[in-house]
Design a protein around this motif. Structure first.
Motif, mmCIF file in Angstrom:
data_model
loop_
_atom_site.group_PDB
_atom_site.id
_atom_site.type_symbol
_atom_site.label_atom_id
_atom_site.label_comp_id
_atom_site.label_asym_id
_atom_site.label_seq_id
_atom_site.Cartn_x
_atom_site.Cartn_y
_atom_site.Cartn_z
ATOM 1 N N MET A 138 0.836 -1.206 0.000
ATOM 2 C CA MET A 138 0.000 0.000 0.000
ATOM 3 C C MET A 138 0.871 1.256 0.000
ATOM 4 S SD MET A 138 -3.527 0.371 2.128
ATOM 5 C CE MET A 138 -2.864 0.592 3.722
ATOM 6 N N LEU A 139 0.581 2.202 -0.883
ATOM 7 C CA LEU A 139 1.348 3.449 -1.006
ATOM 8 C C LEU A 139 2.832 3.209 -1.244
ATOM 9 C CD1 LEU A 139 -0.149 5.746 1.823
ATOM 10 C CD2 LEU A 139 -0.626 5.822 -0.611
ATOM 11 N N GLY A 140 3.168 2.000 -1.703
ATOM 12 C CA GLY A 140 4.572 1.697 -1.938
ATOM 13 C C GLY A 140 5.373 1.485 -0.664
ATOM 14 N N LEU A 141 4.667 1.301 0.465
ATOM 15 C CA LEU A 141 5.372 1.093 1.730
ATOM 16 C C LEU A 141 5.372 -0.388 2.091
ATOM 17 C CD1 LEU A 141 3.915 4.062 3.822
ATOM 18 C CD2 LEU A 141 6.106 3.966 2.656
ATOM 19 N N SER A 142 6.435 -0.843 2.699
ATOM 20 C CA SER A 142 6.550 -2.255 3.081
ATOM 21 C C SER A 142 5.824 -2.487 4.407
ATOM 22 C CB SER A 142 8.022 -2.616 3.239
ATOM 23 O OG SER A 142 8.543 -1.966 4.378
ATOM 24 N N PRO A 143 5.538 -3.769 4.736
ATOM 25 C CA PRO A 143 4.918 -4.064 6.039
ATOM 26 C C PRO A 143 5.736 -3.506 7.203
ATOM 27 C CG PRO A 143 4.950 -6.021 4.651
ATOM 28 C CD PRO A 143 5.697 -4.961 3.906
ATOM 29 N N ALA A 144 7.068 -3.530 7.079
ATOM 30 C CA ALA A 144 7.918 -3.004 8.150
ATOM 31 C C ALA A 144 7.697 -1.500 8.315
ATOM 32 C CB ALA A 144 9.384 -3.284 7.842
ATOM 33 N N ASP A 145 7.489 -0.814 7.178
ATOM 34 C CA ASP A 145 7.222 0.621 7.239
ATOM 35 C C ASP A 145 5.910 0.890 7.972
ATOM 36 O OD1 ASP A 145 9.510 1.050 5.820
ATOM 37 O OD2 ASP A 145 8.530 1.379 3.899
ATOM 38 N N TRP A 146 4.876 0.113 7.615
ATOM 39 C CA TRP A 146 3.568 0.297 8.265
ATOM 40 C C TRP A 146 3.649 0.013 9.754
ATOM 41 C CZ3 TRP A 146 0.215 3.288 6.365
ATOM 42 C CH2 TRP A 146 0.065 3.407 4.978
ATOM 43 N N GLN A 147 4.457 -1.004 10.090
ATOM 44 C CA GLN A 147 4.617 -1.349 11.505
ATOM 45 C C GLN A 147 5.228 -0.169 12.265
ATOM 46 O OE1 GLN A 147 7.468 -4.465 12.408
ATOM 47 N NE2 GLN A 147 6.022 -5.404 13.813
ATOM 48 N N ALA A 148 6.226 0.462 11.653
ATOM 49 C CA ALA A 148 6.868 1.615 12.301
ATOM 50 C C ALA A 148 5.886 2.777 12.432
ATOM 51 C CB ALA A 148 8.102 2.043 11.519
ATOM 52 N N ILE A 149 5.047 2.954 11.391
ATOM 53 C CA ILE A 149 4.053 4.031 11.441
ATOM 54 C C ILE A 149 3.074 3.775 12.594
ATOM 55 C CG2 ILE A 149 2.056 5.009 10.217
ATOM 56 C CD1 ILE A 149 3.686 4.613 7.605
ATOM 57 N N GLU A 150 2.691 2.502 12.730
ATOM 58 C CA GLU A 150 1.747 2.135 13.799
ATOM 59 C C GLU A 150 2.361 2.402 15.179
ATOM 60 O OE1 GLU A 150 0.263 -0.574 16.797
ATOM 61 O OE2 GLU A 150 1.929 -1.271 15.555
ATOM 62 N N VAL A 151 3.618 1.974 15.378
ATOM 63 C CA VAL A 151 4.297 2.207 16.660
ATOM 64 C C VAL A 151 4.396 3.704 16.937
ATOM 65 C CG1 VAL A 151 6.487 1.987 17.913
ATOM 66 C CG2 VAL A 151 5.630 0.073 16.567
ATOM 67 N N THR A 152 4.746 4.466 15.895
ATOM 68 C CA THR A 152 4.918 5.910 16.058
ATOM 69 C C THR A 152 3.612 6.579 16.470
ATOM 70 O OG1 THR A 152 6.541 5.798 14.285
ATOM 71 C CG2 THR A 152 5.810 7.984 14.930
ATOM 72 N N LEU A 153 2.518 6.240 15.773
ATOM 73 C CA LEU A 153 1.234 6.861 16.085
ATOM 74 C C LEU A 153 0.774 6.484 17.489
ATOM 75 C CD1 LEU A 153 -0.677 6.562 12.679
ATOM 76 C CD2 LEU A 153 0.448 8.562 13.670
ATOM 77 N N ARG A 154 1.019 5.231 17.853
ATOM 78 C CA ARG A 154 0.640 4.783 19.198
ATOM 79 C C ARG A 154 1.424 5.591 20.246
ATOM 80 N NH1 ARG A 154 1.783 -0.497 21.404
ATOM 81 N NH2 ARG A 154 3.017 -0.872 19.552
ATOM 82 N N LEU A 155 2.730 5.748 19.988
ATOM 83 C CA LEU A 155 3.575 6.484 20.926
ATOM 84 C C LEU A 155 3.102 7.934 21.053
ATOM 85 C CD1 LEU A 155 6.253 6.442 22.637
ATOM 86 C CD2 LEU A 155 7.376 7.346 20.610
ATOM 87 N N CYS A 156 2.804 8.565 19.902
ATOM 88 C CA CYS A 156 2.388 9.964 19.914
ATOM 89 C C CYS A 156 1.047 10.130 20.630
ATOM 90 C CB CYS A 156 2.265 10.501 18.490
ATOM 91 S SG CYS A 156 3.830 10.596 17.632
#
Lengths: 228, 258
Positions: A1-19
């Motif tokens: 999705m959006l050219g992002l890898s699963p690892a990228d999405w995982q990092a986005i998820e962790v980041t949003l959760r942290l924020c």
């Protein structure tokens, strides 16, 4: 999705959760603290004000180093937790959450402080004399009049946590799904010369940061217009 | 003092500063893999005794990071990599003036400041009592790549993955382990030999389990017209430098295990 890898999405998820968690925790902590700083008359206020502002001037590495020492298994906090049969906090999501709360503290406290100072003591005193309890005073007088300050505090805290790097590099250990946030992932991508991936994520962050600041400044302007 | 005089005074100071920086010749800048942190510092101390006026700075980091920086114009004259593949990448891009040359062979070890690693094998890392294991980031640190290869060859990579924490380079990985926040680390032998860490002992990881850590160096295009850079590079191949490297557990090119 959006050219992002699963690892990228995982990092986005962790980041949003942290924020998100950082913002919620800080609003709970910063509101009474800012109220006390804005309205209190005690002498210790200046000391507390200086402590709250420390993350603005300290290098993140200093904060990261002290936190690693304190939260790790040999540190005061880490050892206490281990003795209670819990895990120490270094290299864990809870650890970087703790760090983020400290690191973004001034960004939550200062806008609220300003809003509370502008409000002055009078509206609250009037509400009190009319028999409103503490919670009622906050709900029907303070909050509606300082709503903008809360929005600015929340947005700035969220955005500042999004940009955290140094502290998390020292304390996080870059664990996928746990402490590998976007800034660390982008760094790893650039070091490994995956420039395309670094570009995609960096651009996303850039756009997000701009929108955030745009929101803050439009609210701030409305605020001033309302007071004028 | 009038405002105008102050401005003049500041301008004069700035001009002086600028002149002095232009006069000072650029130092030789070495980019070095973090596993050299202690060995190279010692070699430099010896070198400076023999060449008191040599101006040499070292910047340590992961080899992948240094490569990225050099490609993007970082002012490094010599690059000592933990893996010769990186200097070769630079050569392919035409950013070097010497053939990538092997200067040492590295080894990885299990190290801990709380457990007795002499009783520890890679298979033991699956033990639930070991909660955190530190390795360097495999995507850009050669020592991290070799750690991953060894764990895979030992058949425990899948099992230990949830326990792994990643250092930005091998020295950062050693620091994570030394703080005790990670109980065990897979680090460079050359760091485990440093007195502060050597107190705790280490266990060599069988080098049949991973590709060799063939450490290569290269002089960059930027260092081409600096005689001092080439001079130091030559010193790395002499007896005194070899002796220090051996003390830190490096094998010299062409040497076999004793």
């Amino acid at each position: 999705m959006l050219g992002l890898s699963p690892a990228d999405w995982q990092a986005i998820e962790v980041t949003l959760r942290l924020c998100l968690y950082t913002t919620l925790i800080l609003l709970v902590i910063a509101t009474p603290l800012a109220w006390w700083l804005a309205q209190g008359r005690s002498r210790t206020r200046v000391v507390v004000q200086a402590i709250v502002a420390l993350p603005l001037v300290l290098p993140p590495t200093v904060l990261g180093f002290y936190l690693l020492v304190t939260l790790g298994p040999h540190g005061f906090v880490g050892r206490t937790l281990e003795n209670m049969g819990l895990e120490h906090l270094a290299f864990s999501f809870e650890g970087i959450l703790f760090a983020s709360v400290l690191y973004s503290m001034p960004f939550a406290v200062q806008p609220l402080c300003e809003a509370f100072s502008n409000l002055g003591r009078r509206p609250v005193e009037v509400a009190g004399s009319l028999g409103a309890g503490a919670l009622d005073r906050f709900r029907s007088v303070i909050f509606p009049l300082t709503r903008g300050g809360f929005v600015v505090a929340a947005t700035l805290t969220f955005a500042h946590t999004l940009g955290e790097f140094g502290v998390i590099l020292m304390l996080g250990g870059s664990i996928p799904g746990e402490t590998k946030v976007l800034s660390i992932l982008i760094y790893d991508h650039t070091e490994a010369m995956n420039y395309a991936a670094a570009h995609r994520l960096s651009l996303m962050l850039l756009i997000f940061a701009f929108i955030t600041l745009f929101i803050v400044y439009s609210i701030n302007r409305r605020f001033q217009v309302a007071r004028a | 003092m009038s405002f105008l005089r102050m401005i003049r005074w500041i301008a004069a100071c700035a001009a002086l500063l600028l002149a002095s920086t232009l006069q000072a010749s650029e130092p030789v800048r070495i980019a070095a893999a973090s596993d050299l942190r202690y060995a190279l510092d010692e070699i430099l101390a010896v070198y400076r005794q023999a060449h008191p006026d040599a101006a040499i700075d070292v910047i340590y980091g992961s080899s992948g990071k240094m490569t990225t920086q050099i490609i993007n114009g970082a002012p490094y004259d010599i690059f000592f990599s933990a893996d010769i593949a990186f200097p070769r990448q630079l050569q392919e891009r035409g950013m070097t003036v010497t053939e990538p040359a092997v200067y040492a062979l590295g080894r990885i070890v299990l190290w801990s400041n709380s457990l007795d690693t002499s009783q520890l094998s890679l298979a033991d890392l699956t033990d639930p009592r070991i909660r955190r294991i530190a390795i360097a980031q495999p995507s850009h640190a050669p020592y991290g790549q070799r750690a991953q290869e060894a764990l895979q060859a030992a058949g425990v990579w899948e099992a230990v993955q949830p326990k792994l924490v990643f250092g930005e380079n091998i020295a950062h990985t050693a620091q994570m382990t030394q703080s005790g926040a990670a109980q065990v680390g897979i680090i460079a032998l050359s760091l485990a030999r440093f007195p502060d860490l050597a107190r705790h002992g280490y266990t060599l990881i069988d080098d049949a389990l991973h590709n060799p850590l063939t450490q290569g160096y290269v002089v960059t295009r930027r260092g081409a017209d600096k005689p001092a850079a080439l001079e130091f590079a030559e010193f790395m191949a002499t007896g005194p430098a070899h002796e220090i490297m051996r003390r830190y557990g490096f094998l010299m090119p062409g040497e076999q295990e004793p």
